[in-house]
Design a protein around this motif. Structure first.
Motif, short mmCIF file in Angstrom:
data_model
loop_
_atom_site.label_atom_id
_atom_site.label_comp_id
_atom_site.label_asym_id
_atom_site.label_seq_id
_atom_site.Cartn_x
_atom_site.Cartn_y
_atom_site.Cartn_z
N TYR A 35 0.84 -1.18 0.00
CA TYR A 35 0.00 0.00 0.00
C TYR A 35 0.89 1.24 0.00
CZ TYR A 35 -3.76 -3.15 1.40
OH TYR A 35 -4.68 -4.17 1.44
N PHE A 45 -4.16 0.85 -2.35
CA PHE A 45 -3.66 -0.49 -2.63
C PHE A 45 -2.81 -0.48 -3.90
CE2 PHE A 45 -3.61 -4.98 -2.96
CZ PHE A 45 -3.90 -5.33 -4.27
N PHE A 103 0.43 -5.55 9.30
CA PHE A 103 1.27 -4.57 8.62
C PHE A 103 2.65 -4.43 9.24
CE2 PHE A 103 -1.44 -2.28 5.58
CZ PHE A 103 -2.69 -2.80 5.90
N GLY A 104 3.59 -4.04 8.39
CA GLY A 104 4.92 -3.67 8.85
C GLY A 104 4.96 -2.20 9.22
N ASP A 105 6.15 -1.73 9.60
CA ASP A 105 6.32 -0.33 10.00
C ASP A 105 6.44 0.61 8.80
OD1 ASP A 105 8.37 -1.01 12.94
OD2 ASP A 105 6.20 -1.04 12.61
N TYR B 33 -15.85 -7.76 4.49
CA TYR B 33 -15.36 -7.53 5.84
C TYR B 33 -15.16 -6.03 6.04
CZ TYR B 33 -14.10 -12.51 6.08
OH TYR B 33 -14.12 -13.88 6.09
N PHE B 35 -13.15 -3.28 8.83
CA PHE B 35 -12.08 -3.23 9.82
C PHE B 35 -11.91 -1.81 10.35
CE2 PHE B 35 -10.31 -7.33 8.50
CZ PHE B 35 -10.71 -7.42 7.18
N TYR B 37 -8.51 0.08 11.81
CA TYR B 37 -7.08 0.00 12.07
C TYR B 37 -6.66 1.27 12.80
CZ TYR B 37 -6.03 -4.02 9.04
OH TYR B 37 -5.94 -5.29 8.49
N GLN B 39 -3.28 3.69 13.65
CA GLN B 39 -1.91 3.99 13.25
C GLN B 39 -1.34 5.06 14.17
OE1 GLN B 39 -1.16 5.86 9.37
NE2 GLN B 39 0.53 4.44 9.04
N ARG B 43 3.88 4.56 13.10
CA ARG B 43 3.54 4.24 11.71
C ARG B 43 2.90 2.87 11.48
NH1 ARG B 43 9.16 5.75 8.76
NH2 ARG B 43 9.08 3.51 8.46
N GLN B 44 3.13 1.93 12.39
CA GLN B 44 2.60 0.60 12.11
C GLN B 44 1.08 0.59 12.21
OE1 GLN B 44 3.54 -2.53 14.91
NE2 GLN B 44 3.60 -4.05 13.29
N MET B 45 0.45 0.01 11.23
CA MET B 45 -1.00 -0.11 11.18
C MET B 45 -1.39 -1.32 12.03
SD MET B 45 -3.24 1.70 9.39
CE MET B 45 -2.46 2.12 7.85
N LEU B 47 -4.41 -3.69 13.70
CA LEU B 47 -5.82 -4.05 13.62
C LEU B 47 -6.47 -3.90 14.99
CD1 LEU B 47 -8.19 -5.24 11.99
CD2 LEU B 47 -7.38 -7.50 12.69
N ARG B 50 -12.54 -6.27 13.71
CA ARG B 50 -13.06 -6.56 12.39
C ARG B 50 -14.47 -7.13 12.51
NH1 ARG B 50 -11.00 -11.94 9.28
NH2 ARG B 50 -11.61 -13.50 10.79
N PHE B 91 -8.29 4.32 11.03
CA PHE B 91 -8.76 4.13 9.67
C PHE B 91 -9.82 3.04 9.62
CE2 PHE B 91 -5.83 6.74 7.32
CZ PHE B 91 -4.70 6.80 8.11
N ARG B 95 -13.07 -4.76 2.80
CA ARG B 95 -12.48 -5.75 1.89
C ARG B 95 -13.56 -6.71 1.44
NH1 ARG B 95 -10.34 -10.86 2.66
NH2 ARG B 95 -10.31 -10.79 4.94
N ALA B 101 -7.30 -6.96 -1.15
CA ALA B 101 -7.11 -5.52 -1.25
C ALA B 101 -8.05 -4.79 -0.30
CB ALA B 101 -7.36 -5.06 -2.68
N LEU B 102 -7.47 -3.98 0.56
CA LEU B 102 -8.25 -3.16 1.49
C LEU B 102 -8.49 -1.79 0.87
CD1 LEU B 102 -6.30 -4.00 4.76
CD2 LEU B 102 -8.71 -4.49 4.38
N PHE B 104 -9.40 1.91 2.15
CA PHE B 104 -9.37 2.66 3.40
C PHE B 104 -10.12 3.98 3.29
CE2 PHE B 104 -6.32 0.47 6.10
CZ PHE B 104 -5.60 -0.32 5.22
#
Lengths: 112, 114
Positions: A35, A45, A103-105, B33, B35, B37, B39, B43-45, B47, B50, B91, B95, B101-102, B104
């Motif tokens: 993303y 995406f 997710f990653g950072d 679905y 969700f 999220y 952040q 920075r990490q998103m 969850l 859901r 956020f 999906r 693919a999400l 947002f």
């Protein structure tokens, strides 16, 4: 269990260059999605890979490409960088279709 | 095309109080679905919660719960007993079942006042 690992965390490039970002999913996860996050466009995406095959692609120009290796690690490549490519690039992995994405950072890419 | 709308760019809540973040979505799909999220500045998103569209019961996760109104295409998040650590961008995401693919929303920045 280690989470999703993205490298590098920060990257500075100039216009016209190309860049490769890396993503290692959670062990056992075979699906990787990418993303792009920008202040103007939000989270969008890019593409999704499963078992080394691209399964879905977002609305991005052909300069954005990716691949997945047999160990599920994924890379995305952006060629001929433009100022508008400055963004946070997030990678997410999931175990199966019905499982949530982790997710990653992210990698913060800045284009000068 | 599916769209997700978060109409509150910023919200503020006092510590220990309850806050509700709004989300609406537009889709022609019947199986999907939703969700939420979180952040943080790191920075990490992450969850938060859901909801499967086929389930009528609203999802809950500790202090977080949703109000899912399928007919109205509304999916709000309620945070009870707000804590300083809840401060972040939230956020809402959607999906389609069978796809990863999400999509947002634009996000809501939540501030928690001590």
């Amino acid at each position: 269990k280690a989470g999703v690992t993205q490298t590098p965390r920060y990257l500075i490039k100039t216009r016209g260059q190309q860049v490769t970002l890396s993503c290692s999913p959670i062990s056992g996860h075979r699906s990787v999605s990418w993303y792009q996050q920008t202040p103007g466009q939000g989270l969008q995406f890019l593409f999704e890979y499963f078992s080394e095959t691209q399964r879905n692609k977002g609305n991005f120009p052909g300069r954005f490409s990716g691949r997945q290796f047999s160990n599920s690690r994924s890379e995305m490549n952006v060629s001929t960088l433009e100022l508008g490519d400055s963004a946070l690039y997030l990678c997410a992995s999931s175990l199966a279709f019905d499982q949530p994405q982790h997710f990653g950072d992210g990698t913060r890419l800045s284009i000068l | 095309a599916q769209t997700v709308t978060q109409s509150q760019p910023e919200m503020s809540v006092q510590e220990a109080e309850t806050v509700t973040l709004s989300c609406t979505y537009d889709t022609s799909e019947s199986d999907y679905y939703l969700f939420w999220y979180k952040q943080p500045p790191s920075r990490q998103m992450i969850l938060v919660i859901r909801q499967e569209a086929y389930k009528q019961q609203n999802a809950t996760e500790n202090r977080f719960s949703v109000n899912f109104q399928k007919a109205a295409k509304s999916f709000s998040l309620k945070i009870s007993d707000s804590q300083l650590g809840d401060a972040a961008m939230y956020f809402c995401a959607y999906r389609v079942t069978g796809r990863r693919a999400l999509t947002f929303g634009s996000g809501t920045r939540l501030q928690v006042q001590p």
